[in-house]
Design a protein around this motif. Structure first.
Motif, PDB file in Angstrom:
ATOM      1  N   ARG A 123       0.835  -1.179  -0.204  1.00 46.10           N
ATOM      2  CA  ARG A 123       0.085   0.020   0.012  1.00 46.10           C
ATOM      3  C   ARG A 123       0.959   1.294  -0.025  1.00 46.10           C
ATOM      4  NH1 ARG A 123      -3.213  -3.044   3.285  1.00 46.10           N
ATOM      5  NH2 ARG A 123      -2.484  -2.147   5.055  1.00 46.10           N
ATOM      6  N   GLN A 124       1.933   1.304   0.901  1.00 48.21           N
ATOM      7  CA  GLN A 124       2.696   2.520   0.948  1.00 48.21           C
ATOM      8  C   GLN A 124       3.320   2.632  -0.342  1.00 48.21           C
ATOM      9  OE1 GLN A 124       2.808   4.746   3.264  1.00 48.21           O
ATOM     10  NE2 GLN A 124       1.293   3.438   4.321  1.00 48.21           N
ATOM     11  N   ARG A 127       1.165   3.769  -2.990  1.00 46.32           N
ATOM     12  CA  ARG A 127       0.592   5.380  -2.877  1.00 46.32           C
ATOM     13  C   ARG A 127       1.678   6.220  -3.346  1.00 46.32           C
ATOM     14  NH1 ARG A 127      -2.875   7.998   0.022  1.00 46.32           N
ATOM     15  NH2 ARG A 127      -2.360  10.127   0.975  1.00 46.32           N
ATOM     16  N   GLU A 147      -2.611  14.373  -2.360  1.00 43.68           N
ATOM     17  CA  GLU A 147      -2.833  13.364  -1.476  1.00 43.68           C
ATOM     18  C   GLU A 147      -4.166  12.992  -1.357  1.00 43.68           C
ATOM     19  OE1 GLU A 147      -1.018  11.960   1.269  1.00 43.68           O
ATOM     20  OE2 GLU A 147       0.758  13.183   0.581  1.00 43.68           O
ATOM     21  N   ASP A 148      -4.934  13.909  -1.982  1.00 40.55           N
ATOM     22  CA  ASP A 148      -6.460  13.526  -2.228  1.00 40.55           C
ATOM     23  C   ASP A 148      -6.592  12.225  -3.114  1.00 40.55           C
ATOM     24  OD1 ASP A 148      -7.390  15.112  -0.271  1.00 40.55           O
ATOM     25  OD2 ASP A 148      -7.859  16.945  -1.510  1.00 40.55           O
ATOM     26  N   LYS A 149      -5.667  12.676  -4.279  1.00 33.22           N
ATOM     27  CA  LYS A 149      -5.735  11.886  -5.729  1.00 33.22           C
ATOM     28  C   LYS A 149      -5.229  10.576  -5.284  1.00 33.22           C
ATOM     29  CE  LYS A 149      -5.971  15.242  -9.483  1.00 33.22           C
ATOM     30  NZ  LYS A 149      -5.064  15.569 -10.615  1.00 33.22           N
ATOM     31  N   ALA A 150      -4.283  10.429  -4.346  1.00 32.55           N
ATOM     32  CA  ALA A 150      -3.656   9.155  -3.960  1.00 32.55           C
ATOM     33  C   ALA A 150      -4.759   8.492  -3.124  1.00 32.55           C
ATOM     34  CB  ALA A 150      -2.146   9.298  -3.259  1.00 32.55           C
ATOM     35  N   ASP A 151      -5.447   9.007  -2.164  1.00 31.46           N
ATOM     36  CA  ASP A 151      -6.519   8.448  -1.548  1.00 31.46           C
ATOM     37  C   ASP A 151      -7.463   7.898  -2.265  1.00 31.46           C
ATOM     38  OD1 ASP A 151      -5.377   9.095   0.919  1.00 31.46           O
ATOM     39  OD2 ASP A 151      -6.436  10.968   1.341  1.00 31.46           O
ATOM     40  N   GLU A 152      -8.028   8.679  -3.542  1.00 29.09           N
ATOM     41  CA  GLU A 152      -8.935   8.263  -4.177  1.00 29.09           C
ATOM     42  C   GLU A 152      -8.575   6.960  -5.185  1.00 29.09           C
ATOM     43  OE1 GLU A 152     -12.389   7.217  -6.053  1.00 29.09           O
ATOM     44  OE2 GLU A 152     -12.181   8.630  -4.417  1.00 29.09           O
ATOM     45  N   ALA A 154      -6.325   4.893  -4.096  1.00 26.43           N
ATOM     46  CA  ALA A 154      -6.191   3.582  -3.269  1.00 26.43           C
ATOM     47  C   ALA A 154      -7.590   2.887  -2.934  1.00 26.43           C
ATOM     48  CB  ALA A 154      -5.652   4.048  -1.887  1.00 26.43           C
ATOM     49  N   ARG A 155      -8.503   4.004  -2.880  1.00 27.44           N
ATOM     50  CA  ARG A 155     -10.022   3.274  -2.755  1.00 27.44           C
ATOM     51  C   ARG A 155     -10.412   2.767  -4.003  1.00 27.44           C
ATOM     52  NH1 ARG A 155     -10.558   8.072   0.192  1.00 27.44           N
ATOM     53  NH2 ARG A 155     -11.398   9.288  -1.626  1.00 27.44           N
ATOM     54  N   SER A 159      -4.148   2.447  -7.763  1.00 27.73           N
ATOM     55  CA  SER A 159      -2.747   2.535  -7.116  1.00 27.73           C
ATOM     56  C   SER A 159      -2.280   1.114  -7.073  1.00 27.73           C
ATOM     57  CB  SER A 159      -2.502   3.242  -5.894  1.00 27.73           C
ATOM     58  OG  SER A 159      -3.283   2.764  -4.910  1.00 27.73           O
TER      59      SER A 159
END
Length: 187
Positions: A123-124, A127, A147-152, A154-155, A159
């Motif tokens: 995951r790391q 990301r 950061e927001d794009k990386a979160d999206e 990942a969901r 990624s």
């Protein structure tokens, strides 16, 4: 005409030469030698011309382009794709390696050391790849946006797909993820 009859039904090369000696004497043998010499010169010139044509086609070990490909055609598209994506993937692979090192892994050519990273490390690394990718594609984005794009990503699993793509592509070329080996420095 007697010389021609020697060639019309040859039994063997020796038979042709004997026939020529018997019928035409030295003149027949000279005619054959002259014909053979002309044939050899023609073959040598043909080979030299072929080498010269090949030298014109090749430049610096690469095929020389005598005229550009059709604009927007398949050959043009492939050349632009290769040019544009080489730097991009070299950058992504470099970031992939950095992220792996930060998680205690390395890339090695030793297949016997190959491991699958734990899920948290995966995951790391995934990301980090997404943030680096977004920064490469649009360098003026803010850190908060990245950061927001990386979160999206990942969901959505995007990624993780990039992690798998880089890992599988690396394996296909002989590079495997392994646990980092501690370096013994003389500090």
């Amino acid at each position: 005409m007697a010389i021609i009859s020697c060639f019309s039904q040859p039994e063997s090369l020796r038979g042709v030469l004997v026939c020529l000696n018997d019928t035409g004497g030295i003149a027949g043998l000279c005619a054959v030698a002259l014909g053979l010499g002309i044939w050899i010169v023609a073959q040598v010139r043909s080979e030299a011309a072929a080498k010269k044509r090949l030298a014109k086609v090749m430049k610096y070990g690469q095929p020389a382009i005598s005229s550009p490909p059709t604009f927007g055609g398949q050959q043009h598209a492939e050349a632009v794709h290769l040019f544009a994506n080489r730097d991009y993937y070299q950058f992504l692979l470099s970031e992939f390696e950095k992220a792996l090192l930060a998680q205690g892994y390395e890339l090695t050519a030793d297949r016997a050391r190959h491991v699958v990273p734990d899920s948290d490390s995966t995951r790391q690394v995934a990301r980090a790849i997404m943030i680096a990718r977004e920064r490469y594609m649009a360098p003026l984005q803010s850190d908060a946006t990245l950061e927001d794009k990386a979160d999206e990503c990942a969901r959505a699993g995007y990624s993780h797909q990039w992690f798998c793509l880089l890992a599988a592509g690396s394996e296909r070329t002989g590079w495997y993820i392994a646990r980092s080996t501690p370096t013994t420095g003389s500090e």
